[in-house]
Design an enzyme around this catalytic site. Sequence first.
Site, mmCIF file in Angstrom:
data_model
loop_
_atom_site.group_PDB
_atom_site.id
_atom_site.type_symbol
_atom_site.label_atom_id
_atom_site.label_comp_id
_atom_site.label_asym_id
_atom_site.label_seq_id
_atom_site.Cartn_x
_atom_site.Cartn_y
_atom_site.Cartn_z
ATOM 1 N N LYS A 22 -7.071 -14.114 12.319
ATOM 2 C CA LYS A 22 -6.208 -15.223 11.896
ATOM 3 C C LYS A 22 -6.986 -16.544 11.862
ATOM 4 O O LYS A 22 -6.839 -17.334 10.929
ATOM 5 C CB LYS A 22 -4.970 -15.326 12.792
ATOM 6 C CG LYS A 22 -3.957 -14.219 12.535
ATOM 7 C CD LYS A 22 -3.418 -14.288 11.097
ATOM 8 C CE LYS A 22 -2.553 -13.136 10.699
ATOM 9 N NZ LYS A 22 -2.242 -13.086 9.268
ATOM 10 N N ILE A 56 0.839 -1.207 0.000
ATOM 11 C CA ILE A 56 0.000 0.000 0.000
ATOM 12 C C ILE A 56 0.866 1.246 0.000
ATOM 13 O O ILE A 56 0.432 2.318 -0.417
ATOM 14 C CB ILE A 56 -0.985 -0.016 1.191
ATOM 15 C CG1 ILE A 56 -2.082 1.013 0.980
ATOM 16 C CG2 ILE A 56 -0.259 0.186 2.513
ATOM 17 C CD1 ILE A 56 -3.295 0.779 1.825
ATOM 18 N N ARG A 57 2.138 1.104 0.452
ATOM 19 C CA ARG A 57 3.059 2.229 0.446
ATOM 20 C C ARG A 57 3.638 2.436 -0.958
ATOM 21 O O ARG A 57 3.870 1.479 -1.690
ATOM 22 C CB ARG A 57 4.209 1.985 1.432
ATOM 23 C CG ARG A 57 3.772 2.158 2.873
ATOM 24 C CD ARG A 57 4.741 1.542 3.846
ATOM 25 N NE ARG A 57 4.492 0.095 3.982
ATOM 26 C CZ ARG A 57 4.979 -0.661 4.975
ATOM 27 N NH1 ARG A 57 5.720 -0.113 5.903
ATOM 28 N NH2 ARG A 57 4.705 -1.948 5.041
ATOM 29 N N TYR A 105 -6.652 -9.408 16.253
ATOM 30 C CA TYR A 105 -5.692 -10.024 15.326
ATOM 31 C C TYR A 105 -5.910 -11.536 15.280
ATOM 32 O O TYR A 105 -5.981 -12.141 14.206
ATOM 33 C CB TYR A 105 -4.280 -9.679 15.813
ATOM 34 C CG TYR A 105 -3.152 -10.276 15.007
ATOM 35 C CD1 TYR A 105 -2.933 -9.921 13.684
ATOM 36 C CD2 TYR A 105 -2.266 -11.177 15.602
ATOM 37 C CE1 TYR A 105 -1.871 -10.454 12.973
ATOM 38 C CE2 TYR A 105 -1.200 -11.706 14.891
ATOM 39 C CZ TYR A 105 -1.017 -11.341 13.575
ATOM 40 O OH TYR A 105 0.042 -11.867 12.870
HETATM 41 N N1 SER Z 1 4.445 -11.340 15.885
HETATM 42 C C1 SER Z 1 3.014 -11.247 15.829
HETATM 43 C C2 SER Z 1 2.501 -10.256 16.782
HETATM 44 O O1 SER Z 1 3.118 -10.108 17.824
HETATM 45 C C3 SER Z 1 2.407 -12.579 16.106
HETATM 46 O O2 SER Z 1 1.972 -13.143 14.918
HETATM 47 O O3 SER Z 1 1.488 -9.676 16.543
#
Ligand code: SER
Length: 323
Positions: free
Chosen positions: A144, A35-36, A140
């Site tokens: 995932k 995107i950059r 997050y």
């Molecule tokens: N390294 C990543 C995080 O800390 C883990 O997938 O978000």
Amino acid sequence: MKRILVTGAAGQIGTELTQSLVGRYGPGRVLATDIRDPALWASRCAAEQLDCLDIDALRNTVTRFGATAIHHLSAILSATAEADPVRAYRINMNGLVNVLEVAAEAGCRVFVPSSIAAFGPGTPRDPAPQSALQRPTTMYGVTKVAGELLCDYFHSRFGVDARGLRFPGLISYAAPPGGGTTDYAIEIFHAALREGRYTCFLRADTRMDMMYMPDAIRAVIEVMEAPPEGLTHRNAFNVTAMQFTPDELAAAIRSHVPGFRIDYDPDPLRQSIADSWPSRLDDSEAREQWGWRHEYDLPDMVTDMFRGLNEQLAREGALAAGR
Ligand code: SER
């Protein structure tokens, strides 16, 4: 003939994966996108600006380049995602579903990194089995788990050869990490060289699973080249290399930077994220199904990080002196 489009190519994984793909398949066979604006990041192959949330732009780029595979690395990491979880959901999920839709149309294979973050407090911590309860407590992690399911769905429903790895924290020097909970294990090296001391945002005894970037890059290449008939799992394989606490990492750093000092000022958000993850992944299925082996353990990783960072500093020093 392979033609690989990389998204998030200017990021922590993308920078090094793109280089390795170029080395392996040739510069004409890799298209780096991010995107950059490419004027802001260097690439050893053709590079373009691309927002994966724009499906028409993504489709046009895949068609024009004649991509046979998409390595989709654009994502918001764990700590950054908690600052604006809905934005993180939109970027991580809508970006991925666009990639899978275009891959289904164009007949591309897909690689998507998953993470240790796909597990939560209800998962056995040491080790977390390949197949275990996945009830993460971070946005997050939610994206995932959903991403793993989406990739499996596109495989069974539309035949997209999508494969993934559940990475632990990734340690590297070539490009900065993007706002993860495991970033302390990179910051600490920069601080050790600059100031001889570091204040860690996690408790001294926080044991986490980690991997050095060259192992991670090799894992991506190997899982994507593995014969499909050998794969029972696809999205996504646990992979691991080493486990340590900040205290143990500081001790390993002290053998290169005598007198290195570490202090602790735990950040409640990142500490709670770290505490919700397993401290070790059981990667025996990756080892059995496609022959995964890590090469770097803690002392080798620390030695190579200092080698790489010192070379980087020497280059920067020479550039500054030449100005
Ligand atoms: N390294 C990543 C995080 O800390 C883990 O997938 O978000």
